[in-house]
Write a protein that holds these residues in place. Sequence first.
Motif, PDB file in Angstrom:
ATOM      1  N   LEU A   1       3.201  -6.843  -7.971  1.00  0.00           N
ATOM      2  CA  LEU A   1       3.315  -5.421  -7.679  1.00  0.00           C
ATOM      3  C   LEU A   1       3.591  -4.624  -8.948  1.00  0.00           C
ATOM      4  CD1 LEU A   1       3.538  -3.030  -5.725  1.00  0.00           C
ATOM      5  CD2 LEU A   1       5.922  -3.678  -5.301  1.00  0.00           C
TER       6      LEU A   1
ATOM      7  N   THR B   1       0.837  -1.211   0.000  1.00  0.00           N
ATOM      8  CA  THR B   1       0.000   0.000   0.000  1.00  0.00           C
ATOM      9  C   THR B   1       0.866   1.254   0.000  1.00  0.00           C
ATOM     10  OG1 THR B   1      -1.709  -1.202   1.238  1.00  0.00           O
ATOM     11  CG2 THR B   1      -1.866   1.207   1.191  1.00  0.00           C
TER      12      THR B   1
ATOM     13  N   ILE C   1       2.558   1.758  -3.464  1.00  0.00           N
ATOM     14  CA  ILE C   1       1.619   2.253  -4.483  1.00  0.00           C
ATOM     15  C   ILE C   1       1.315   3.735  -4.255  1.00  0.00           C
ATOM     16  CG2 ILE C   1      -0.769   2.073  -5.290  1.00  0.00           C
ATOM     17  CD1 ILE C   1      -0.520  -0.951  -4.980  1.00  0.00           C
TER      18      ILE C   1
ATOM     19  N   VAL D   1      -7.245   2.888  -4.725  1.00  0.00           N
ATOM     20  CA  VAL D   1      -5.919   2.486  -4.238  1.00  0.00           C
ATOM     21  C   VAL D   1      -5.974   1.071  -3.673  1.00  0.00           C
ATOM     22  CG1 VAL D   1      -4.113   2.969  -2.541  1.00  0.00           C
ATOM     23  CG2 VAL D   1      -5.193   4.860  -3.764  1.00  0.00           C
TER      24      VAL D   1
ATOM     25  N   ARG E   1       4.233   5.826  -5.521  1.00  0.00           N
ATOM     26  CA  ARG E   1       4.251   5.927  -6.981  1.00  0.00           C
ATOM     27  C   ARG E   1       3.144   6.833  -7.491  1.00  0.00           C
ATOM     28  NH1 ARG E   1       8.488   5.711  -9.622  1.00  0.00           N
ATOM     29  NH2 ARG E   1       7.124   5.689 -11.442  1.00  0.00           N
TER      30      ARG E   1
ATOM     31  N   LEU F   1      -5.983  -1.519  -6.349  1.00  0.00           N
ATOM     32  CA  LEU F   1      -4.634  -1.746  -6.873  1.00  0.00           C
ATOM     33  C   LEU F   1      -3.819  -2.620  -5.932  1.00  0.00           C
ATOM     34  CD1 LEU F   1      -3.479   1.706  -8.374  1.00  0.00           C
ATOM     35  CD2 LEU F   1      -4.039  -0.396  -9.612  1.00  0.00           C
ATOM     36  N   VAL F   2      -3.987  -2.400  -4.628  1.00  0.00           N
ATOM     37  CA  VAL F   2      -3.274  -3.217  -3.641  1.00  0.00           C
ATOM     38  C   VAL F   2      -3.705  -4.676  -3.756  1.00  0.00           C
ATOM     39  CG1 VAL F   2      -2.947  -3.640  -1.171  1.00  0.00           C
ATOM     40  CG2 VAL F   2      -2.930  -1.293  -2.050  1.00  0.00           C
TER      41      VAL F   2
ATOM     42  N   ILE G   1      -1.284   2.462 -12.904  1.00  0.00           N
ATOM     43  CA  ILE G   1      -1.532   3.774 -12.296  1.00  0.00           C
ATOM     44  C   ILE G   1      -1.768   4.842 -13.363  1.00  0.00           C
ATOM     45  CG2 ILE G   1      -0.490   5.640 -10.948  1.00  0.00           C
ATOM     46  CD1 ILE G   1       0.882   3.519  -9.244  1.00  0.00           C
TER      47      ILE G   1
ATOM     48  N   ALA H   1      -2.063  -6.157  -6.703  1.00  0.00           N
ATOM     49  CA  ALA H   1      -0.632  -6.374  -6.450  1.00  0.00           C
ATOM     50  C   ALA H   1      -0.402  -7.645  -5.646  1.00  0.00           C
ATOM     51  CB  ALA H   1      -0.037  -5.168  -5.732  1.00  0.00           C
TER      52      ALA H   1
ATOM     53  N   ALA I   1       0.419  -3.930 -10.929  1.00  0.00           N
ATOM     54  CA  ALA I   1      -0.406  -2.888 -10.325  1.00  0.00           C
ATOM     55  C   ALA I   1       0.181  -1.498 -10.569  1.00  0.00           C
ATOM     56  CB  ALA I   1      -0.554  -3.142  -8.826  1.00  0.00           C
ATOM     57  N   LEU I   2       1.493  -1.368 -10.489  1.00  0.00           N
ATOM     58  CA  LEU I   2       2.130  -0.070 -10.709  1.00  0.00           C
ATOM     59  C   LEU I   2       1.966   0.398 -12.151  1.00  0.00           C
ATOM     60  CD1 LEU I   2       5.446  -0.498  -8.664  1.00  0.00           C
ATOM     61  CD2 LEU I   2       3.368   0.693  -7.980  1.00  0.00           C
TER      62      LEU I   2
END
Length: 478
Positions: A415, A384, A387, A403, A390, A406-407, A422, A410, A418-419
Amino acid sequence: MQVQTGVGKISETIKDIPHLERLSAHSHITGLGLTETLEAKQVSSGLVGQMKARRALGIILKMIQEATIAARAILISGQPGTGKTALAMALSQDLGKDVPFTSLSSSELFSLEMSKTEALVQSFRRSIGVRIHEETEFIEGEVVELQIDRPFGAIESESNSGKIGKLTMKTTDMETIFELGNKMIEQLIKSKVTAGDVISIDKSTGKITRLGRSFSRSGEFTISAGGDGSGLNSAANRSVPTPEGELQRRKKVTHTVTLHEIDVINSRAQGFLALFAGDTGEIKPEIRAQIDTKVNEWKEEGKAEIIPGVIFIDEIHMLDIECFAWLNRALEQPLSPILIMASNRGIAQIRGTGGLKGPFGLPNDLLDRVLIVSTEAYSEQEVTEIIKIRITEEDVKFKEEAVMLLVKMAMQVSLRYALHLIMVSHLVATKRGEQEVGIEDVSRVYELFSDTGRSIDALGREERGMSSDDYRDTLMAE
């Protein structure tokens, strides 16, 4: 052999190159995030977690800075996506600009137009700095009078070759007249030097620097750059005091270059310009031996210092036994940087051995020289934080529920996946006219961009000629 460094020309050329700021995977990292006692903070300098690994690298950093360690090898091992490259980048940030840091991937060595060992030699020598101390003589004072004459009978259309001149300069303590040659006249005209200017002349290169206008003549109207008066507010027109003491002075200048830069300058006809050509080619061992001898002489005379830097080789398991043999020998040399390697393999085949296996894909004789730093999988709380860092770095806004989605991705996928979502999520939200990214935007890009698992599933369905529901039922039955 007369060894050239070309450090003055290199520094002047680099200043003229514009810098472009771009976001990268590790652009948010500014250091290892350690306290003075080398304790790692949970979230600091762009890094999250990995407390033991960061503290271990902090000890290595301290030893490098105190010049108590060289020719050592460190291996950062861990699962993909646990921050191995990020830790190496953090170490490079803490080392500073004077300590050379070279980063490369093992696969690069197999795609260059030179042998693998030559590419390794060049990378190693890029990671060894030489801090050269030079004493420069220069003349600094206020211009009292500049007189430039053309001899009788000289052709007007000719360049400055027919001109002669005298330059009168002074300090608060003395005044001297200098006879001017053609090149110096050309430099003075090009620099638009006039009476009342305070200038500095480098005796070794003839370079003229206008420092400003003397206080006693600062009220006079002068134009130094162009005929439109655009140079009136430049630094060269600021008011400065007349220098004191002697006109001729000595100044100590320090330059930092790498052994590879010295190699290229002395092995190519175009000198320092070869550094910007890209392809430096292979360099003869004889030239390197002569340069090493000369650098050692400078070191003994107190004219230079050797700065062992760091070379980071990612995917070290991709190298073959020939490269590993060279690395073993290189680590025994007196001029050798710190070698940091990264690998995400366990027991893997050692390339070039016909099927032999070893830990991390490395032979035992190299492993005996290695200090191993291990990374651990990130917890949900750490993911968390990463992310959120970033999101801030990419200058976008996310709703809290987006958010957390996305976690979740990931933790279930990776991970890195997920990044990557963004910025594309932000673009989808912007297209909808929203300032903040919501769950619907992240869900939309999740449908558009498959992760590895879903992509493999799709290929499996196509191979079996099944629909999505039929394939799901088959997997459940298995």
